[in-house]
Design an enzyme around this catalytic site. Structure first.
Site, PDB file in Angstrom:
ATOM      1  N   HIS A 267       5.035   6.231  11.503  1.00  0.00           N
ATOM      2  CA  HIS A 267       4.687   5.994  10.191  1.00  0.00           C
ATOM      3  C   HIS A 267       3.666   7.051   9.987  1.00  0.00           C
ATOM      4  CE1 HIS A 267       3.088   4.273   6.527  1.00  0.00           C
ATOM      5  NE2 HIS A 267       3.182   3.033   7.007  1.00  0.00           N
TER       6      HIS A 267
ATOM      7  N   ARG B 261       0.833  -1.002   0.029  1.00  0.00           N
ATOM      8  CA  ARG B 261       0.000   0.050  -0.035  1.00  0.00           C
ATOM      9  C   ARG B 261       0.787   1.323  -0.049  1.00  0.00           C
ATOM     10  NH1 ARG B 261      -2.983  -3.235   1.778  1.00  0.00           N
ATOM     11  NH2 ARG B 261      -1.214  -4.005   2.968  1.00  0.00           N
TER      12      ARG B 261
HETATM   13  C1  NCD Z   1       1.581  -0.879   8.257  1.00  0.00           C
HETATM   14  C2  NCD Z   1       3.165  -0.666   8.416  1.00  0.00           C
HETATM   15  O1  NCD Z   1       4.023  -0.865   7.555  1.00  0.00           O
HETATM   16  O2  NCD Z   1       3.499  -0.233   9.606  1.00  0.00           O
HETATM   17  N1  NCD Z   1       1.260  -1.057   6.636  1.00  0.00           N
HETATM   18  C3  NCD Z   1       0.973   0.016   6.277  1.00  0.00           C
HETATM   19  O3  NCD Z   1       1.915   1.063   5.763  1.00  0.00           O
HETATM   20  N2  NCD Z   1      -0.215   0.261   5.827  1.00  0.00           N
HETATM   21  C4  NCD Z   1       0.936  -1.616   9.266  1.00  0.00           C
HETATM   22  C5  NCD Z   1       1.623  -3.235   9.147  1.00  0.00           C
HETATM   23  O4  NCD Z   1       2.389  -3.647   8.856  1.00  0.00           O
HETATM   24  O5  NCD Z   1       1.014  -3.699  10.101  1.00  0.00           O
END
Ligand code: NCD
Length: 307
Positions: A129, A51
């Site tokens: 994040h 994603r």
């Molecule tokens: C998340 C991440 O990479 O921290 N994913 C994301 O970017 N949508 C959540 C996850 O990996 O569980």
């Protein structure tokens, strides 16, 4: 020049402007089709992603720009021992902006210190994040019409889940936010979040291990995956991986007005039978992630909003 390394790099006012821009993009997409003509984004992903990387690439393509980059450390010169500092110096000659995901906490900060282009932290280890947080804020604001006055349940791996850490940091700046932190004792939020963020800012929160009991109180339920790659041993992961499974029976305990979010990928923690519930918002969240990243790229590149 600005970077986005931490959700707090933007003030509440700046986040509000960014979400307004993202919402304008959502409703007038064609108007934005050429605002980044000739610009390039480099996606430097030293850790797996579907994603986040593709949403950055989709965002830049939708703005008229182009993309380059790599999707694993093995396919970059990191495999030959090149440092992040050297890599970013070079990428600065190839692209106008970059998004970096790295297993080491702080790697995007090191990159920013050596970069002549804006650096976006696309996830650093178990730390932060921020673009997922902007996505989460846009989703909550669109669903509830506000970012204040709500009870947010965060459930699952609150220890290693960087999306959880970033979201708590961002939400404590809005009035009247209450958290229920639902996890097994081994996966509670790190002490620095509990002490330096929640307690230090006098935020109302409780820690719980029972999801059923928390359900009726929630406006937002934020489910997370147990972060297998950050465990020291597989036995602990296997013991904890299915600690919470959201299913139809649990959804019956929730308010009709509650929404379920998840940063994805999901493993077992949300049963697929929940997907058809109108309160399941995690796929809508994915779409908001593209609009918010379009708005972020425009903001960091100082591209004017078209009239
Ligand atoms: C998340 C991440 O990479 O921290 N994913 C994301 O970017 N949508 C959540 C996850 O990996 O569980």
């Amino acid at each position: 020049m600005r970077h986005l390394l931490n959700p707090l790099d933007f003030s509440v006012e700046e986040i509000s402007q960014l979400l307004d821009l993202a919402s304008d993009i959502e409703h007038h997409l064609p108007k934005y089709a050429h605002v980044c003509d000739g610009k390039k984004i480099a996606t430097l992903f030293y850790e797996p992603s579907t994603r986040t990387r593709l949403s950055f690439e989709s965002a830049m393509l939708s703005l008229g720009g182009s993309v380059l980059g790599f999707s694993s450390a093995d396919s970059s010169s990191a495999a030959k021992g090149e440092s992040v500092a050297d890599t970013i110096r070079m990428i600065s000659c190839y692209a106008d902006i970059c998004a970096m995901r790295h297993p080491k906490e702080g790697a995007p900060l090191v990159a920013a210190n050596h970069s002549s282009i804006p650096v976006i932290n696309a996830g650093d280890g178990g730390h932060q994040h921020p673009t997922q947080t902007l996505t989460d804020l846009m989703t909550i604001r669109s669903l509830l019409g506000r970012l204040n006055g709500m009870t947010v349940g965060l459930c699952g791996d609150l220890k290693f889940g960087r999306t959880v850490h970033s979201l708590i940091n961002a939400l404590v700046r809005y009035p009247d936010i209450r958290f229920i932190l639902i996890s097994p004792p081994e996966l509670r939020v790190p002490e620095y979040i509990r002490e330096d963020v929640l307690k230090a800012k006098n935020i109302e929160f409780k820690e719980a291990d029972n999801l059923d009991e928390a359900m009726p109180e929630l406006d937002i339920l934020y489910m997370t995956r147990v972060q297998r790659e950050r465990f020291f041993n597989e036995e602990d992961y296997i013991r904890l991986k299915d600690c919470y499974i959201l299913d139809k029976a649990k959804m019956k305990l929730a308010r009709e007005t509650m929404f379920v979010l998840h940063p994805l990928p999901r493993v077992n923690e949300i049963s697929v039978e929940v997907d058809s519930d109108p309160r399941a918002a995690y796929f809508r969240q994915v779409q908001y992630g593209v609009y918010v990243r379009m708005a972020l790229i425009m903001t960091l590149l100082e591209v004017e909003k078209p009239c």
